[in-house]
Write an enzyme that holds these catalytic residues in place. Sequence first.
Site, PDB file in Angstrom:
ATOM      1  N   THR A1274       0.797  -1.012  -0.035  1.00  0.00           N
ATOM      2  CA  THR A1274       0.093   0.053   0.052  1.00  0.00           C
ATOM      3  C   THR A1274       0.975   1.221  -0.005  1.00  0.00           C
ATOM      4  OG1 THR A1274      -0.320  -0.191   2.466  1.00  0.00           O
ATOM      5  CG2 THR A1274      -2.055  -1.160   0.687  1.00  0.00           C
ATOM      6  N   GLU A1275       2.094   1.086   0.318  1.00  0.00           N
ATOM      7  CA  GLU A1275       3.038   2.429  -0.005  1.00  0.00           C
ATOM      8  C   GLU A1275       4.396   1.687  -0.088  1.00  0.00           C
ATOM      9  OE1 GLU A1275       3.427   5.126   3.252  1.00  0.00           O
ATOM     10  OE2 GLU A1275       1.281   5.129   3.595  1.00  0.00           O
TER      11      GLU A1275
END
Length: 1547
Positions: A1274-1275
């Site tokens: 997600t990042e």
Amino acid sequence: MELVWHLVLIVLLSFSCWGLDWESDRNFISAAGPLTSDLLHNLRGPLGNQDAPFVTGDKEIYVCHQPLPSFLPEYFSSVRAIMITHYKVFLPWAQLLPEGTSKNPDKETVQCYRQLLEALKSAQLQPLVVLHHQTLPASTVQRTEAFADLFADYASFIFHSFGDLVEIWFTFSDLEEVIMELPHQESRSSRLQILTDAHRKAYEIFHEKYASQGQKLSVVLRAQVVSELLLEPSTSALAKDAVDFLSLDLSYGCQSEAGFRQKLSQLQTIEPKVEVFIFNLKLQDCLSMRKNPADQFFSLLTAIREEQVLTIGFDLSTFLSCSSSSKKSWSCSLTDNLTLQTLLQLDPETVVDSSLPHSAYQRVWEMFANQSRAERDAFLQDVFPEGFLWGVSTGAFNVEGGWAEDGRGASIWDRVGHQNTGKGQATPEVASDSYHKVGTDVALLRGLRAQVYKFSISWSRIFPTGQGQSPNLRGVAYYNMLIDRLLDSHIEPMATLSHWDLPQALQDRGGWQNESMVDIFLDYAAFCFSTFGDRVKLWVTFHEPWVMSYAGYGTGQHAPGISDPGVASFKVAHVVLKAHARAWHHYNSQHRPQQQGRVGIVLNSDWAEPLSPGRPEDRRASERFLHFMLGWFAHPIFVDGDYPAALRAQIQQTNKQCPSPVAQLPKFTEAEKQLLKGSADFLGLSHYTSRLISKAQGDTCVPSYDTIGGFSQHVDPAWPQTESPWIRVVPWGIRRLLQFVSLEYTRGKVPIYLAGNGMPIGESEDLINDSLRIDYFNQYINEVLKAVKEDSVDVQSYIARSLIDGFEGPSGYSQRFGLYHVNFNDSSRPRTPRKSAYFFTSMIEKNGFLTKVVKRLPPSSKANVPQQIRAFTFPSEVPSKAKVVWEKFSNQPKFERDLFYHGTFRDDFLWGVSSSAYQIEGAWDADGKGPSIWDNFTHTPGSNVKNSATGDIACDSYNHLDADLNMLRALKVKAYRFSISWSRIFPTGRNTSVNIRGVDYYNRLIDGLVASSISPMVTLFHWDLPQALQDIGGWENPSLIELFNSYADFCFQTFGDRVKFWMTFNDPTSQAWLGYGSGKFPPNVNDPGWGPYRIGHAIIKAHARVYHTYDEKYRQEQKGVISLSLGAHWAEPQSPGVPRDVEAADRMLQFSLGWFAHPIFRNGDYPDAMKWKVGNRSELQHLATSRLPSFTEEEKRYISATADVFCLNTYSSRIVQHATPRLNPPSYEDDRELTEREDSSWPSTAVNRAASWGMRRLLNWIKEEYGDVPIYITENGAGLTDPKVEDTNRIFYHKTYINEALKAYRLDGVDLRGYAAWSLMDSFEWLNGYTVKFGLYHVDFNNVNRPRTARASARYYTEVIISNGMPLPKEDEFLYGQFPKGFSWSVATASYQIEGAWRADGKGLSIWDTFSHTPLRVGNDDTGDVACDSYHKIAEDVVALQNLGVTHYRFSISWTRILPDGTTKYINEAGLNYYMRLIDALQAASIQPQVTIYHWDLPQALQDIGGWENETVVQRFKEYADVLFQRLGDKESPPGLALVPTLLATT
């Protein structure tokens, strides 16, 4: 005139004494109609609207569709008001009964015709109904033997359906037309008999079952065939036996009245006498006599009277004219509507000087002449029809650049550019560099949501010299790539073949003045159609040929710079028109059946308004201006194949008044006219401004465009100016122009594509905030909407000019037309969207001007994730079993570790980007938002944020939602991860204070994402706690768990119908440590030994609470997933062979990931490694209990398995070593008992060093530790301090990290489902403020508009998304298969390299012997003296060859072993014997020799006399070869395997 016609009608109604009768005078028929497409089109005007489609059938007869045009009742009443009594209605058999029989009628069509007939009756008009007109049903044509019965069945159905509304019927209106539709294998007489039988049966059925008193039936016959029909008993029924009256299709010749009388006299032969109705009346040769129409009609009546024909009615359609003079009424009259038809027969002076009250221009001018300003400028709130196309345009020479790259030839604009270079002026050599930026430009189009992209093909990029059999394949590849990328993004390509940039090689031969250009252009067009037409369905032959003819060859302002307005300009237009027509016909015959595309032309035109409306000469000059600008090209193509009469007459008159001709207008042959007429599938129109026109003052014989045309151009000083001196803002002009085009050219039969409209801004203006252009678009598009909705003009597209700034000819780069700004001072030519780009997107999304309504549907694509994860119920070991990851990877060689892997991810892989609310939204106190702890922190002096930066404005995403959506669409991401600002939804943190405007912002964001097919991934909490909740203790207050659940519940309820991916918390490890341990982040609690654990404990329980709320209340209906996003670096042991370093690395991961993942993904409790370390150290610190809180058994069960997927944030790696830190003061970091560092050899970024291989290992560790759980990254991203637009370091980062993730997925079986890059754009980076940039898009924080510009990394990331990973390039893909049978497999050697025996058996010295014995010449002082000793090892070499399985062996012969001194003075038999033995051994082993005669080893004796520089060596080499051929060439080879000697070695 009106008085005359009233007298005519009075006479008609008293005409019984003239031989007219129908039982009584009151039943006399004065007929009009039928409704045709042209008629309806011409009636459109201020009264018209577009509430019904107009469908054109055969002969343009209107086919009824519901709802009926709303203006029909008023039109019918207007017709009845002038004493018309009957109105014709033609029924379409094929539409009413699609199958041909009455079993399955089209009920909607039947109902529509009933409504039409009722409308006529309501207006007191009696219908005259024709049973069949237009196309026969297919089934009837196939069954001619049953045609009469099928027609009778159809007639019966019609009589039953409409008999209560109709008194007069006709079976057929044109027998010849129906005869032609029947199969031609039968004779004409047979087909006529079929129709006669059909008519008779219908007549009989009508009178037997349906006819009541006064109802009658007939058939329409051509007057000239009546006598013929009467002669044949089989067909006489059509004229007298089976008709109630005779209906005629009659032609009246004003110049041959005698012939007309002869036709009438033939009617007297019919016995008994029949009544005659003139169903169709056509006047012939009347116009040239210039008779008053009333006079013509009186002459006709006189002839009928004198021939004593019993006439019961007339068709008066020829004399009927209807128009709308205002918005309140229709006006129909019997008057002279034929004036326009006489135009071509009148002399030029009459055309030029006479008033044309019913011309298309005059009608348009009259429609709008009396409008008030308020009425004219009234804004229409409405939308365009469904299917309306929105797009943008460019031209090749404007934007492509790459002027001499990859084989492109020069164009005429390149020649001009080179001339400008010497003058220090702008050139198009690089322009916007679109040749190298296909992906970038297509991304811009996706961002806009454009549906069509009009671009032009550079002719000289395809054919460098303009023609030839060999196209430039690299140029072709460029356009193939562009077209494919467009289609991949669901954007329709509209390709223009010629946009002013003729190849210079063709210009050198005369250019468009050369007739041969017609054939040359056809060849070029044919190539493009065949090469690109499988994908391109919209073609434009020429873009604005008026500009090319006028400015290129008339004024010389454009390339090729020829100034000859009287001759060259008209010659060029003439050739261009013929080239266009040829290209259209080629496509029509050769490509349309397969490709199903459309070919048109784009013509430019200003609107012309009279300078003095009261002066007829100014009105005529205005109309003439349009004929010269637009009609010059449109009239030949869309009207009659020739130039407008007004244009021809004006040129003729101008030439007459001058001593010598000032203009030469070429003439088309009749064949060329036929070729031109109708040679376009659409009329493309570009329009930018309007002009005031007056008649030219004074006569001049100096050739110029205006003087030849006899007009002068002016502008109203009140019209707003633009950066371009020729463009004034006159929005209402486009509506009038569209109406004129519709009436004069397209007439409802051909669609109009508005293909160019826009205005430039200057370099000195605000380059991003182009509010003037927004106003321009807003007003012009609204006027187009009025033309469509209020005037019923068939406009099917709006294409704005232009996508990006480009080279604008003589203006260089000073005029910026682009929706995207291009920085021409930067070699990368970065593009930045202007505000007009976002406005245009809003137009596309709303399809006009109504409030945008978005259907709130779930995202089109969401991750395929399980409802529940398979969590381990037992704790992990210490060290965990995941230590196998270090065993597997830590001893990898660097080469193996960093080896690039090619492959793709799963088909439904979720590609995305990330952001967070506080970092991008800004608007910190706008619209009711409450403060967060980050607002409070950054506003407090001494916050330690670099440059005292705040997130007060940040990227201003709250006010630039359209900009963010633009970027996301451009990137082609499938998901967007963003966070919701708790205090924007609940200003006080509680559900008692819902901020509706904040909720609306997120609704608009989510709706925009869904509409763009982008899945929202929503984080509920990304570190920005409402300050009001911090004031009561924040996460240390137990009530926060329920308050957070209340907030989450509201979000699920409000947004969950569209959001299918939820994350409760972002990186709680950082939140707990930085906010409550080190105190660097708000709320700045410095409690390193206890604080982080307390907060982490509360977060885990809050997460579990929210998870269960979603699971129990929303999951079944919303079907989403929920998790939390955890952050960690990879931990690599300092010494993988040292167990305690491995344990330390594992412990680091347990203290970061395991802290939250172990309770949630395993057994509901903290990892043992964490519990033991904190517990033991707490005891050593003499504390009564562990500083790490504990969960009850009930809490463990509640917490376990409360995530559907694993969400991971990771950026870097750490080298970890075991350490024994101090005990006091207690600290979370010391509890881990390790040291961590980065390797200085790793590439540096602004925040961390990059170690991409850590990604693969971390993903493997998660799999080993938590099972085969679906994982989403997600990042992941790289922060840079001062990144350029070409951010190659970031590209390298993403490339290597994504590749390691790919390895984990493909090679290690990790269930990786998605990847989200951090971040979408530069933003507020916490304590770094705005000094560190993570964005794929650059944000200019110094500009109040916060413009976003794509970096190179954005383009790269899009390429990865499109490829779904990193597949092997096509050219590098491994090909599986077999070589042909008999393929030769061989190995090769060279004599000096393997033989050795350098002085054995009489061998002479070669140059390599000398060279290798010279000091310092060969490495390691090696020589070939012995080498492989193959001279003595023939047997061993042959065995080796046999083991290899080769079929051939290539070896070389040592020249000096055969001829020691290089000459034939002495032949060394021992050397020859060696090669004979070798060849014999090879052939005995079925290995064929391939002999190289010379492999670099020249005899030294020959080198001593000059070697290869001495001509005599040629003879020596020939003699040497002869020896070989004579002594070795007779060695036999098996059939098909001849020995082929190689003369000279190449390697």
